[in-house]
Design a protein around this motif. Structure first.
Motif, PDB file in Angstrom:
ATOM      1  N   MET A  97       0.813  -1.226   0.000  1.00 60.95           N
ATOM      2  CA  MET A  97       0.000   0.000   0.000  1.00 60.95           C
ATOM      3  C   MET A  97       0.844   1.272   0.000  1.00 60.95           C
ATOM      4  SD  MET A  97      -2.810  -1.266   2.753  1.00 60.95           S
ATOM      5  CE  MET A  97      -3.973   0.082   2.679  1.00 60.95           C
ATOM      6  N   ILE A  98       2.167   1.137   0.096  1.00 64.77           N
ATOM      7  CA  ILE A  98       3.017   2.330   0.154  1.00 64.77           C
ATOM      8  C   ILE A  98       2.844   3.142  -1.130  1.00 64.77           C
ATOM      9  CG2 ILE A  98       5.424   3.139   0.129  1.00 64.77           C
ATOM     10  CD1 ILE A  98       6.086   0.957   2.115  1.00 64.77           C
ATOM     11  N   GLY A  99       2.594   4.415  -0.962  1.00 62.56           N
ATOM     12  CA  GLY A  99       2.412   5.286  -2.123  1.00 62.56           C
ATOM     13  C   GLY A  99       0.957   5.456  -2.526  1.00 62.56           C
ATOM     14  N   ASP A 100       0.045   4.748  -1.841  1.00 64.33           N
ATOM     15  CA  ASP A 100      -1.378   4.848  -2.208  1.00 64.33           C
ATOM     16  C   ASP A 100      -2.127   5.874  -1.363  1.00 64.33           C
ATOM     17  OD1 ASP A 100      -0.819   2.839  -3.905  1.00 64.33           O
ATOM     18  OD2 ASP A 100      -1.890   1.253  -2.821  1.00 64.33           O
ATOM     19  N   ASP A 101      -1.456   6.663  -0.579  1.00 60.93           N
ATOM     20  CA  ASP A 101      -2.126   7.551   0.372  1.00 60.93           C
ATOM     21  C   ASP A 101      -3.038   6.754   1.292  1.00 60.93           C
ATOM     22  OD1 ASP A 101      -0.880   9.697  -0.816  1.00 60.93           O
ATOM     23  OD2 ASP A 101      -2.508  10.054  -2.219  1.00 60.93           O
ATOM     24  N   ALA A 102      -2.531   5.649   1.783  1.00 65.64           N
ATOM     25  CA  ALA A 102      -3.313   4.789   2.663  1.00 65.64           C
ATOM     26  C   ALA A 102      -3.546   5.498   3.997  1.00 65.64           C
ATOM     27  CB  ALA A 102      -2.557   3.481   2.894  1.00 65.64           C
ATOM     28  N   PHE A 103      -4.449   4.938   4.801  1.00 68.02           N
ATOM     29  CA  PHE A 103      -4.742   5.512   6.113  1.00 68.02           C
ATOM     30  C   PHE A 103      -3.473   5.544   6.967  1.00 68.02           C
ATOM     31  CE2 PHE A 103      -6.105   4.830  10.599  1.00 68.02           C
ATOM     32  CZ  PHE A 103      -6.662   6.084  10.782  1.00 68.02           C
ATOM     33  N   GLN A 104      -3.194   6.676   7.542  1.00 72.86           N
ATOM     34  CA  GLN A 104      -1.999   6.906   8.376  1.00 72.86           C
ATOM     35  C   GLN A 104      -0.705   6.588   7.635  1.00 72.86           C
ATOM     36  OE1 GLN A 104      -2.628   5.110  12.306  1.00 72.86           O
ATOM     37  NE2 GLN A 104      -3.606   7.026  12.943  1.00 72.86           N
ATOM     38  N   GLU A 105      -0.702   6.886   6.334  1.00 72.86           N
ATOM     39  CA  GLU A 105       0.540   6.720   5.597  1.00 72.86           C
ATOM     40  C   GLU A 105       1.211   8.080   5.410  1.00 72.86           C
ATOM     41  OE1 GLU A 105       0.367   5.421   1.497  1.00 72.86           O
ATOM     42  OE2 GLU A 105       2.542   5.642   1.305  1.00 72.86           O
ATOM     43  N   VAL A 106       2.513   8.127   5.640  1.00 71.12           N
ATOM     44  CA  VAL A 106       3.272   9.325   5.312  1.00 71.12           C
ATOM     45  C   VAL A 106       4.683   8.860   4.963  1.00 71.12           C
ATOM     46  CG1 VAL A 106       4.178   9.906   7.603  1.00 71.12           C
ATOM     47  CG2 VAL A 106       3.602  11.717   6.028  1.00 71.12           C
ATOM     48  N   ASP A 107       5.334   9.587   4.051  1.00 71.46           N
ATOM     49  CA  ASP A 107       6.705   9.239   3.662  1.00 71.46           C
ATOM     50  C   ASP A 107       7.657   9.797   4.719  1.00 71.46           C
ATOM     51  OD1 ASP A 107       9.179   8.865   2.520  1.00 71.46           O
ATOM     52  OD2 ASP A 107       8.890  10.338   0.918  1.00 71.46           O
ATOM     53  N   ILE A 108       7.780   9.083   5.817  1.00 70.52           N
ATOM     54  CA  ILE A 108       8.571   9.612   6.945  1.00 70.52           C
ATOM     55  C   ILE A 108      10.061   9.614   6.616  1.00 70.52           C
ATOM     56  CG2 ILE A 108       8.805   7.426   8.227  1.00 70.52           C
ATOM     57  CD1 ILE A 108       8.231  10.972   9.712  1.00 70.52           C
ATOM     58  N   ILE A 109      10.483   8.700   5.753  1.00 75.95           N
ATOM     59  CA  ILE A 109      11.887   8.709   5.326  1.00 75.95           C
ATOM     60  C   ILE A 109      12.164  10.029   4.599  1.00 75.95           C
ATOM     61  CG2 ILE A 109      13.558   7.619   3.773  1.00 75.95           C
ATOM     62  CD1 ILE A 109      13.091   5.661   5.872  1.00 75.95           C
ATOM     63  N   GLY A 110      11.261  10.397   3.713  1.00 73.91           N
ATOM     64  CA  GLY A 110      11.420  11.652   2.958  1.00 73.91           C
ATOM     65  C   GLY A 110      11.391  12.862   3.879  1.00 73.91           C
ATOM     66  N   ILE A 111      10.438  12.858   4.809  1.00 73.77           N
ATOM     67  CA  ILE A 111      10.287  14.007   5.706  1.00 73.77           C
ATOM     68  C   ILE A 111      11.531  14.184   6.583  1.00 73.77           C
ATOM     69  CG2 ILE A 111       9.015  14.821   7.750  1.00 73.77           C
ATOM     70  CD1 ILE A 111       6.475  13.719   6.438  1.00 73.77           C
ATOM     71  N   THR A 112      12.111  13.073   7.033  1.00 75.69           N
ATOM     72  CA  THR A 112      13.222  13.185   7.990  1.00 75.69           C
ATOM     73  C   THR A 112      14.597  13.128   7.330  1.00 75.69           C
ATOM     74  OG1 THR A 112      13.172  10.810   8.378  1.00 75.69           O
ATOM     75  CG2 THR A 112      11.926  12.197   9.915  1.00 75.69           C
ATOM     76  N   ARG A 113      14.648  13.049   6.000  1.00 74.89           N
ATOM     77  CA  ARG A 113      15.954  12.882   5.350  1.00 74.89           C
ATOM     78  C   ARG A 113      16.950  13.973   5.756  1.00 74.89           C
ATOM     79  NH1 ARG A 113      14.310  11.984   0.158  1.00 74.89           N
ATOM     80  NH2 ARG A 113      14.040   9.772   0.480  1.00 74.89           N
ATOM     81  N   PRO A 114      16.527  15.241   5.825  1.00 75.88           N
ATOM     82  CA  PRO A 114      17.528  16.263   6.211  1.00 75.88           C
ATOM     83  C   PRO A 114      17.839  16.307   7.700  1.00 75.88           C
ATOM     84  CG  PRO A 114      15.586  17.245   5.143  1.00 75.88           C
ATOM     85  CD  PRO A 114      15.243  15.839   5.476  1.00 75.88           C
TER      86      PRO A 114
END
Lengths: 564, 165
Positions: A97-114
């Motif tokens: 389901m990754i990438g489907d805007d599933a319930f409680q999904e967020v790209d936390i790797i992307g958000i925390t990369r910096p």
């Protein structure tokens, strides 16, 4: 998973469950690992951070996907800015389901990369053991920092044979620990000749455990020492004389920078050699770059090559672990002692003494109103200078840095780089978990304590007797101070005329609430609080318009201090 | 700041792990650097990718970025080509108008620049041109007068020159 954590020596996890980590929580009951249930995931991240700073071990937090993960971001960024070893385990929606805007999904790797040292999305359970081993290794080695591991739900449910890798295979990661001997020799040539040298130390000394080496090196060469906020405690502020009395350490200059002592800022400004050890020339330290140590040759010891010559051009860079570099410098001093050290240092010591006498840190507790500095001073006295202190951010933090004298590292836990309000209380809880027998005090403001006040209940129900001293001035004091000085006293948005009754609030949470409104009540309140084996909130009603001084206005040189 | 602006070509060898390109690019975008072009493809060693990127900006900030790229866990090696001699090439596919009166001129340009015609239709030729910046720029200028319809460039690939002896 838990077997991996056990192999890494993890004894406690700070966490909050949710749909995407239910499998881990279900499994947790089969393992001997302590779980501290927080009330907000930001609290979990700060607790893991406080635990890590106080003990030197890697702090671990476990949260669910989506909002659980995003709530940790401030905590992760805080740890990243101050190089704190942490592993953050976040749940993630199932891989399909990754990438489907599933319930409680967020790209936390992307958000925390910096704001992470590194991060992993585990897509195959067979990679899990390797990833966990690497995560802990990365978090604690080199320049430490937070590492995030994102675990999709189906990977948590999958089964694999447990094989914990014995070796780490990270071909792109080789932190330089050994300081280059040629550079050490070059640096020592400067040290031998310098007439006005200053050691400028930072958090790197704490991380590398170089306390003994630093003290030895400074005392052998009689070089005065100033510290950043993160470096406080890496060099003893006091020495105890034969009669058991504490005297200021003759080489200690106090903190430098925006709210540094007069003598520290003057010494740096007049130095002919500045030896930076595990510090990174932050703008709060340097003020205007061109006015920072303008006459000095600069030696910079740091394990992170990106810190060197970033803000200030360095004459002799030494990439390596602080402890290793200082050991080598000590060998140099032993091999070729500095000739005529007494005569060489006498004028400089005299000058520093004069600066110390001219403008010492001072406040007057004269009126009926409690001065916030007096509260910090009294906490120092009553705790015998031996507590683990956390702070929030703002005036409470700066007065703590100025008036609580730290003699040992890992005793001041504070958000230096990111400046995170709401850090102090959860960090104190994390520290208390790691050091159950030590007095832990959060020195807070009435503004910042409210940013994570919900964690009082975490302290109460886990029997963690942290003490919170609120310097209640009914303002967001540091911002108010800037408005007073630079914004024509336009106190827009900084007045907290409506705050909760902190005593009743403490009681509502099942903690103890105490209040002092007069100077003579400060010490009894502290003594009572420190004798109670429960969390205590102390409301110190202090003078509302007290400022933190000295102060270097933004954009000025550190020699241009406002003294009152 | 503007006066210090220079163009830089950087080569990076990385482990081909998910997100590695995002990590590299994030270090530039986070500091307000624009990437002029970037290429990434696997090398002769499986699992190792070479990224070549071109950017321009302040020297001091760039050297910080190079250090930061070096620090990434997945980075194996960084080549800052501003400090070494290097060869670079890129390829451009250019669709150009080729009608009755211009076809011969297009073919002459193809010949002079050792380009290739890779697709032909009644009104258009698609050309493949390989070279360094200035060659591609020259071809584009000449063909521009005839009429470029579409263009796709690969971005630069670069390698340091070997020592001559």
């Amino acid at each position: 998973m838990f077997e991996c954590l056990k192999r890494e020596g993890v004894e406690v996890i700070f966490g909050f469950p949710g749909g995407s980590v239910l499998d881990l929580y279900h499994e947790m009951t089969n393992h001997d690992i302590r779980h501290i249930l927080v009330r907000h995931e930001q609290g979990a991240a700060h607790m893991a951070d406080g635990y890590a700073r106080a003990t030197g071990r890697v702090g671990v937090c476990l949260v669910t996907s989506g909002p659980g993960a995003t709530n940790t971001v401030t905590g992760v960024a805080t740890a990243y800015a101050d190089s704190v070893p942490m592993v953050i385990i976040t749940g993630q929606v199932p891989t399909a389901m990754i990438g489907d805007d599933a319930f409680q999904e967020v790209d936390i790797i992307g958000i925390t990369r910096p704001c992470t040292k590194h991060s992993y999305l585990v897509r195959d359970v067979n990679d899990l053991a390797r990833v966990i081993k690497e995560a802990f290794y990365l978090a604690r080695t080199g320049r430490p920092g937070p590492v995030l591991v994102d675990l999709p739900k189906d990977v948590q449910q999958a089964q694999a044979d447990f094989r914990y890798p014995r070796r780490i295979d990270l071909p792109g990661y080789h932190p330089t620990v050994e300081a280059h001997m040629g550079q050490i020799k070059r640096a020592y040539q400067f040290i031998k000749k310098a007439r006005h040298p200053v050691l400028y130390i930072g958090g790197g000394v704490v991380h590398s455990g170089a306390y003994d080496e630093l003290v030895r090196f400074a005392e052998m060469t009689r070089i005065p020492v100033t510290g950043t906020l993160m470096g406080l405690g890496s060099f003893p502020a006091t020495v105890t004389d034969a009669a058991g009395r504490k005297e200021p350490h003759p080489l200690w200059l106090g903190m430098l920078g925006m709210h540094g002592t007069f003598r520290a800022n003057m010494a740096v400004s007049h130095s002919d050699l500045l030896i930076a050890v595990g510090a990174r020339f932050d703008d709060r330290v340097t003020g205007k770059i061109s006015g920072f140590a303008p006459k000095a040759k600069i030696v910079h010891i740091d394990i992170d090559p990106t810190s060197i010559s970033k803000n200030v051009e360095v004459d002799i860079p030494i990439v390596g672990d602080c402890k290793n570099a200082l050991e080598k410098l000590i060998q140099m001093v032993e091999a070729e002692p500095i000739e005529g050290l007494d005569e060489l240092r006498a004028p400089w010591a005299g000058q520093i003494h004069e600066w110390r006498e001219t403008y010492p840190l001072a406040y007057t507790q004269d009126s009926d109103v409690i001065k916030p500095q007096f509260v910090v001073d009294t906490i120092y006295r009553v705790s015998n200078g031996d507590a683990v202190i956390t702070t929030e951010v703002g005036q409470n933090q700066m007065w703590t840095a100025q008036y609580y004298l730290f003699d040992r590292p890992r005793r001041l836990l504070t958000s230096g780089g990111l400046g995170t309000m709401g850090y102090g209380l959860p960090a104190a809880i994390g520290a208390q978990v790691g050091m159950p027998d030590r007095l832990v005090v959060d020195i807070a403001g009435d503004g910042s304590i409210q940013m994570n006040i919900q964690e009082v209940i975490t302290a109460v129900c886990n029997c963690l007797p942290v003490k919170v001293a609120i310097l209640n001035n009914r303002y967001l004091g540091m911002v108010r101070q800037w408005q007073e000085l630079f914004y024509q006293k336009n106190y827009c948005g900084t007045c907290l005329d409506a705050s909760p009754d902190f005593v009743k609030l403490a009681e509502a949470y099942g903690a103890v609430g105490l209040r002092a409104t007069k100077p003579e009540e400060v010490e009894p309140v502290l003594r009572e609080a420190f004798s109670i084996n429960k969390p205590v909130l102390m409301d110190f009603v202090v003078s509302p318009e007290e400022g933190v001084y000295p102060m270097v206005p933004a954009g000025k040189s550190i020699s241009e201090m406002l003294l009152v | 700041m503007e006066n210090n602006k220079q163009r830089y070509t950087i080569g990076i060898l990385v482990q081909n792990r998910p997100g590695v390109l995002a990590r590299v690019v994030g270090l530039l975008s986070g500091r307000g650097f624009n990437i002029e072009n970037i290429t990434a493809a696997e090398t002769n060693e499986p699992g190792i990718t070479r990224i070549t990127l071109v950017t321009s900006g302040d020297r001091r900030v760039l050297s910080q970025i190079v250090k930061q790229i070096n620090k990434l866990v997945d980075t194996l090696k960084v080549f800052d080509f501003s400090e070494t001699e290097f060869v670079d090439r890129e390829m451009a596919l250019i669709k150009v108008r080729a009608e009755e009166g211009t076809r011969a001129e297009v073919l002459r340009i193809v010949d002079i620049f050792r380009a290739k015609v890779v697709d032909v239709s009644p009104h258009f030729y698609t050309l493949e041109v390989t070279g360094n910046d200035s060659k591609i720029a020259a071809v584009m200028e000449l063909l521009g007068q005839i009429g470029i319809v579409e263009i796709a460039r690969t971005g630069k690939a670069a390698l340091a020159r070997s020592k001559k002896h």
